[in-house]
Design a protein around this motif. Structure first.
Motif, PDB file in Angstrom:
ATOM      1  N   ALA A 194       0.866  -1.257  -0.093  1.00  0.00           N
ATOM      2  CA  ALA A 194       0.157   0.357  -0.302  1.00  0.00           C
ATOM      3  C   ALA A 194       0.654   0.969   0.261  1.00  0.00           C
ATOM      4  O   ALA A 194      -0.032   2.527  -0.775  1.00  0.00           O
ATOM      5  CB  ALA A 194      -0.720   0.177   1.279  1.00  0.00           C
ATOM      6  N   ASP A 195       1.746   1.238   0.770  1.00  0.00           N
ATOM      7  CA  ASP A 195       3.223   3.223   0.922  1.00  0.00           C
ATOM      8  C   ASP A 195       3.816   2.734  -0.582  1.00  0.00           C
ATOM      9  O   ASP A 195       3.424   3.585  -1.443  1.00  0.00           O
ATOM     10  CB  ASP A 195       4.154   2.036   1.974  1.00  0.00           C
ATOM     11  CG  ASP A 195       3.237   2.689   3.561  1.00  0.00           C
ATOM     12  OD1 ASP A 195       1.977   2.585   3.355  1.00  0.00           O
ATOM     13  OD2 ASP A 195       3.993   1.840   4.239  1.00  0.00           O
ATOM     14  N   GLU A 196       3.907   1.907  -1.027  1.00  0.00           N
ATOM     15  CA  GLU A 196       4.600   1.707  -2.327  1.00  0.00           C
ATOM     16  C   GLU A 196       4.122   2.175  -3.566  1.00  0.00           C
ATOM     17  O   GLU A 196       3.905   2.790  -4.223  1.00  0.00           O
ATOM     18  CB  GLU A 196       5.141   0.390  -3.004  1.00  0.00           C
ATOM     19  CG  GLU A 196       6.483   0.067  -2.177  1.00  0.00           C
ATOM     20  CD  GLU A 196       6.964  -1.427  -2.061  1.00  0.00           C
ATOM     21  OE1 GLU A 196       8.275  -2.151  -2.486  1.00  0.00           O
ATOM     22  OE2 GLU A 196       5.822  -2.445  -2.983  1.00  0.00           O
ATOM     23  N   LEU A 217       1.529   6.375  -7.103  1.00  0.00           N
ATOM     24  CA  LEU A 217       0.660   7.460  -7.463  1.00  0.00           C
ATOM     25  C   LEU A 217       1.143   8.515  -7.340  1.00  0.00           C
ATOM     26  O   LEU A 217       0.398   9.975  -7.847  1.00  0.00           O
ATOM     27  CB  LEU A 217      -0.042   6.900  -7.246  1.00  0.00           C
ATOM     28  CG  LEU A 217      -0.807   5.352  -7.380  1.00  0.00           C
ATOM     29  CD1 LEU A 217      -2.080   5.016  -6.699  1.00  0.00           C
ATOM     30  CD2 LEU A 217      -1.253   5.339  -8.707  1.00  0.00           C
ATOM     31  N   GLY A 218       1.439   8.954  -6.817  1.00  0.00           N
ATOM     32  CA  GLY A 218       1.586  10.431  -5.743  1.00  0.00           C
ATOM     33  C   GLY A 218       0.384  11.268  -5.201  1.00  0.00           C
ATOM     34  O   GLY A 218      -0.499  10.425  -4.896  1.00  0.00           O
ATOM     35  N   ASP A 219       0.432  12.517  -4.490  1.00  0.00           N
ATOM     36  CA  ASP A 219      -0.502  13.674  -3.735  1.00  0.00           C
ATOM     37  C   ASP A 219      -1.187  13.927  -5.138  1.00  0.00           C
ATOM     38  O   ASP A 219      -2.827  14.066  -4.382  1.00  0.00           O
ATOM     39  CB  ASP A 219       0.319  14.200  -3.184  1.00  0.00           C
ATOM     40  CG  ASP A 219       1.369  13.720  -2.175  1.00  0.00           C
ATOM     41  OD1 ASP A 219       0.873  11.863  -1.554  1.00  0.00           O
ATOM     42  OD2 ASP A 219       2.147  13.968  -2.025  1.00  0.00           O
ATOM     43  N   GLY A 220      -1.186  13.598  -5.832  1.00  0.00           N
ATOM     44  CA  GLY A 220      -2.049  14.365  -7.177  1.00  0.00           C
ATOM     45  C   GLY A 220      -2.229  14.375  -8.322  1.00  0.00           C
ATOM     46  O   GLY A 220      -2.465  12.697  -8.078  1.00  0.00           O
ATOM     47  N   ASP A 221      -2.602  14.879  -9.250  1.00  0.00           N
ATOM     48  CA  ASP A 221      -3.001  14.102 -10.543  1.00  0.00           C
ATOM     49  C   ASP A 221      -2.418  12.932 -11.353  1.00  0.00           C
ATOM     50  O   ASP A 221      -0.757  13.227 -11.005  1.00  0.00           O
ATOM     51  CB  ASP A 221      -3.257  14.906 -11.399  1.00  0.00           C
ATOM     52  CG  ASP A 221      -5.782  15.753 -11.244  1.00  0.00           C
ATOM     53  OD1 ASP A 221      -4.823  16.001 -10.019  1.00  0.00           O
ATOM     54  OD2 ASP A 221      -4.555  16.986 -11.861  1.00  0.00           O
ATOM     55  N   VAL A 222      -1.971  12.019 -11.780  1.00  0.00           N
ATOM     56  CA  VAL A 222      -0.936  10.968 -12.255  1.00  0.00           C
ATOM     57  C   VAL A 222      -1.736  11.023 -13.405  1.00  0.00           C
ATOM     58  O   VAL A 222      -2.970  10.208 -13.967  1.00  0.00           O
ATOM     59  CB  VAL A 222      -1.284  10.490 -11.290  1.00  0.00           C
ATOM     60  CG1 VAL A 222      -2.082   8.644 -11.030  1.00  0.00           C
ATOM     61  CG2 VAL A 222       0.618   9.168 -12.082  1.00  0.00           C
TER      62      VAL A 222
END
Length: 202
Positions: A181-183, A188-193
């Motif tokens: 989950a952490d990986e 994916l990052g915090d914003g848009d992807v």
């Protein structure tokens, strides 16, 4: 005269004993021959041994055929597994997802067979990334509690990648393999992807 009679009686007696001895030897010989033949009948004659060898040969052929069937089944299983996977490319990293067996996935796979699918995804509620597929897919909604790596079809036209739990009425598409989950959240990052979907051979 008396001596002659005694001599004749003695010869007759000797001949009688000689005849009995011969009959006894003949009987003993026949008995011995039967004893020699008996074990062959009990333990297996030459014909029975031949049958045993034939059965063993048939067993070997059956074993060989079974081994070939297992190999073919294994190859078919590997092909089926490969046919049921999808590649997600996120920030240059390829992730493999094992897909479900439903009409939603079939429609998505047919779409990917025509080429790559790029989806712009946004973060929502700090638990998922969601983006429009650009077309409607069949829905197979059910009550689901998600976990990290779950791929979900939402409203029949949006792809959702979960990195945290959520419960709702969704269609399960598949699950990303071999990532925590952490990986996944970090990737994916915090914003848009931007996420690109493809089939393994593309």
């Amino acid at each position: 005269m008396r001596r002659i009679r005694i001599f004749l009686l003695t010869m007759v007696t000797v001949l009688m004993f000689a005849g009995c001895g011969s009959d006894q030897k003949t009987a003993e010989y026949e008995t011995s021959a039967e004893n020699l033949e008996a074990p062959a009948d009990e333990n297996g004659s030459g014909t029975e041994n031949t049958e045993t060898e034939i059965i063993s040969s048939e067993d070997m052929e059956e074993t060989k055929a079974a081994s070939e069937d297992e190999t073919e089944s294994s190859d078919a299983g590997e092909e089926t597994q490969e046919d049921n996977t999808m590649i997600l490319t996120v920030n240059g990293t390829n992730l493999t997802a094992m897909m479900e067996d439903n009409s939603s996935v079939e429609a998505l796979m047919e779409l990917l067979a025509q080429g790559l699918l790029t989806i712009e995804m946004s973060d929502y509620a700090n638990m998922e990334k969601a983006g429009s597929i650009g077309t409607d897919l069949p829905k197979n909604d059910e009550q689901i509690t998600t976990s990290a790596g779950d791929l979900i079809l939402y409203l029949g036209n949006s792809l959702v990648i979960y990195y945290a739990p959520n419960s709702w009425n969704f269609t399960r598409l598949g699950k990303i393999q071999d990532i925590t989950a952490d990986e996944l959240k970090e990737l994916l990052g915090d914003g848009d992807v931007t996420v690109t979907l493809s089939l393994p051979e593309q």
